[in-house]
Design a protein around this motif. Structure first.
Motif, PDB file in Angstrom:
ATOM      1  N   MET A   1       0.846  -1.191   0.000  1.00  0.00           N
ATOM      2  CA  MET A   1       0.000   0.000   0.000  1.00  0.00           C
ATOM      3  C   MET A   1       0.880   1.240   0.000  1.00  0.00           C
ATOM      4  SD  MET A   1      -2.745  -1.256   2.887  1.00  0.00           S
ATOM      5  CE  MET A   1      -3.123   0.403   3.288  1.00  0.00           C
TER       6      MET A   1
ATOM      7  N   THR B   1      -8.713  -2.161  -0.289  1.00  0.00           N
ATOM      8  CA  THR B   1      -7.827  -1.002  -0.273  1.00  0.00           C
ATOM      9  C   THR B   1      -8.045  -0.234  -1.568  1.00  0.00           C
ATOM     10  OG1 THR B   1      -6.031  -2.270  -1.253  1.00  0.00           O
ATOM     11  CG2 THR B   1      -6.059  -2.101   1.148  1.00  0.00           C
TER      12      THR B   1
ATOM     13  N   ALA C   1      -6.580  -1.741   8.231  1.00  0.00           N
ATOM     14  CA  ALA C   1      -6.222  -3.005   7.583  1.00  0.00           C
ATOM     15  C   ALA C   1      -6.016  -4.095   8.621  1.00  0.00           C
ATOM     16  CB  ALA C   1      -4.957  -2.829   6.755  1.00  0.00           C
TER      17      ALA C   1
ATOM     18  N   LYS D   1     -14.165   4.180   6.141  1.00  0.00           N
ATOM     19  CA  LYS D   1     -12.713   4.028   6.234  1.00  0.00           C
ATOM     20  C   LYS D   1     -12.432   3.225   7.496  1.00  0.00           C
ATOM     21  CE  LYS D   1      -9.917   7.415   7.462  1.00  0.00           C
ATOM     22  NZ  LYS D   1      -9.117   8.641   7.469  1.00  0.00           N
TER      23      LYS D   1
ATOM     24  N   THR E   1      -3.012   5.152  -0.316  1.00  0.00           N
ATOM     25  CA  THR E   1      -3.983   4.061  -0.313  1.00  0.00           C
ATOM     26  C   THR E   1      -4.512   3.869   1.101  1.00  0.00           C
ATOM     27  OG1 THR E   1      -2.790   2.975  -2.100  1.00  0.00           O
ATOM     28  CG2 THR E   1      -4.318   1.628  -0.871  1.00  0.00           C
ATOM     29  N   ARG E   2      -5.823   3.691   1.190  1.00  0.00           N
ATOM     30  CA  ARG E   2      -6.460   3.489   2.486  1.00  0.00           C
ATOM     31  C   ARG E   2      -7.285   2.218   2.459  1.00  0.00           C
ATOM     32  NH1 ARG E   2      -8.040   9.601   2.840  1.00  0.00           N
ATOM     33  NH2 ARG E   2      -6.108  10.408   3.707  1.00  0.00           N
ATOM     34  N   THR E   3      -7.639   1.744   3.630  1.00  0.00           N
ATOM     35  CA  THR E   3      -8.477   0.552   3.741  1.00  0.00           C
ATOM     36  C   THR E   3      -9.909   0.997   4.005  1.00  0.00           C
ATOM     37  OG1 THR E   3      -6.614  -0.670   4.645  1.00  0.00           O
ATOM     38  CG2 THR E   3      -8.781  -1.633   4.958  1.00  0.00           C
TER      39      THR E   3
END
Length: 187
Positions: free
Chosen positions: A13, A90, A119, A116, A17-19
């Motif tokens: 990631m 993601t 991870a 949001k 990039t976010r989960t």
């Protein structure tokens, strides 16, 4: 860059990039045979937005707490049941607008929520079976032994207080004796 290992798949990631987690309700009017196809559509939208699926929960048919109303093709539709599932993935933050537009247009999805998340937060709980048999619940034991009576000597000596039954007869007798003892004093 951070690297995570999910289901034997390594995902690298970037800092942008976010989960995210997508929770969704598929309409109860969708045939059960087509639910998997709808889920594949939802995951395909994530992949189109250059996202990567890292975990998912298979949709279960559930009763809703309240009736959901939605206008579909100029008709007001109402549902009190649906297929609930979730997908953790993601993606870049900019992809959320694209996904929102795609999920709004999907007529099989009555409601969804994009949040949001972390991870590391991949804890899932197995839903207990309503029609589970006792032998299925207790693992590693012979089902024939489950119905045997256990004597007090065989029972564990360290029963917790909430696991023992109260001696109601002794409590009632003690209360009556206290009331009788107090009654002559009142006269």
């Amino acid at each position: 860059l951070k690297t995570y290992l999910f289901r034997q798949t390594s995902i690298t990631m970037s800092e942008e990039t976010r989960t995210y987690e997508l929770s969704y309700l598929i309409t109860s009017t969708t045939p059960e045979t087509e639910v998997a196809a709808v889920v594949l559509e939802l995951k395909a939208e994530i992949e189109k937005a250059e996202g990567a699926v890292i975990a998912e929960g298979n949709p279960d048919f559930i009763d809703l707490s309240y009736t959901i109303e939605k206008n579909v093709a100029s008709k007001k539709m109402k549902w009190s049941q649906g297929y609930f599932g979730w997908i953790k993935f993601t993606a870049e933050p900019e992809a959320m607008a694209v996904l929102k537009k795609a999920y709004d247009a999907n007529l099989a999805v009555m409601r969804y929520m994009l949040i949001k998340t972390s991870a590391d937060n991949l804890v899932t709980f197995k839903k207990p079976k309503i029609d589970a048999r006792r032998a299925d619940i207790v693992t590693g034991e012979d089902p024939e032994l489950l119905d045997e009576e256990v004597t007090e000597e065989e029972a564990p000596a360290t029963l917790e207080v909430h696991e023992t039954l109260p001696n109601l007869e002794a409590e009632v007798a003690e209360t009556v004796a206290e009331e009788l003892a107090a009654a002559p004093e009142e006269n």
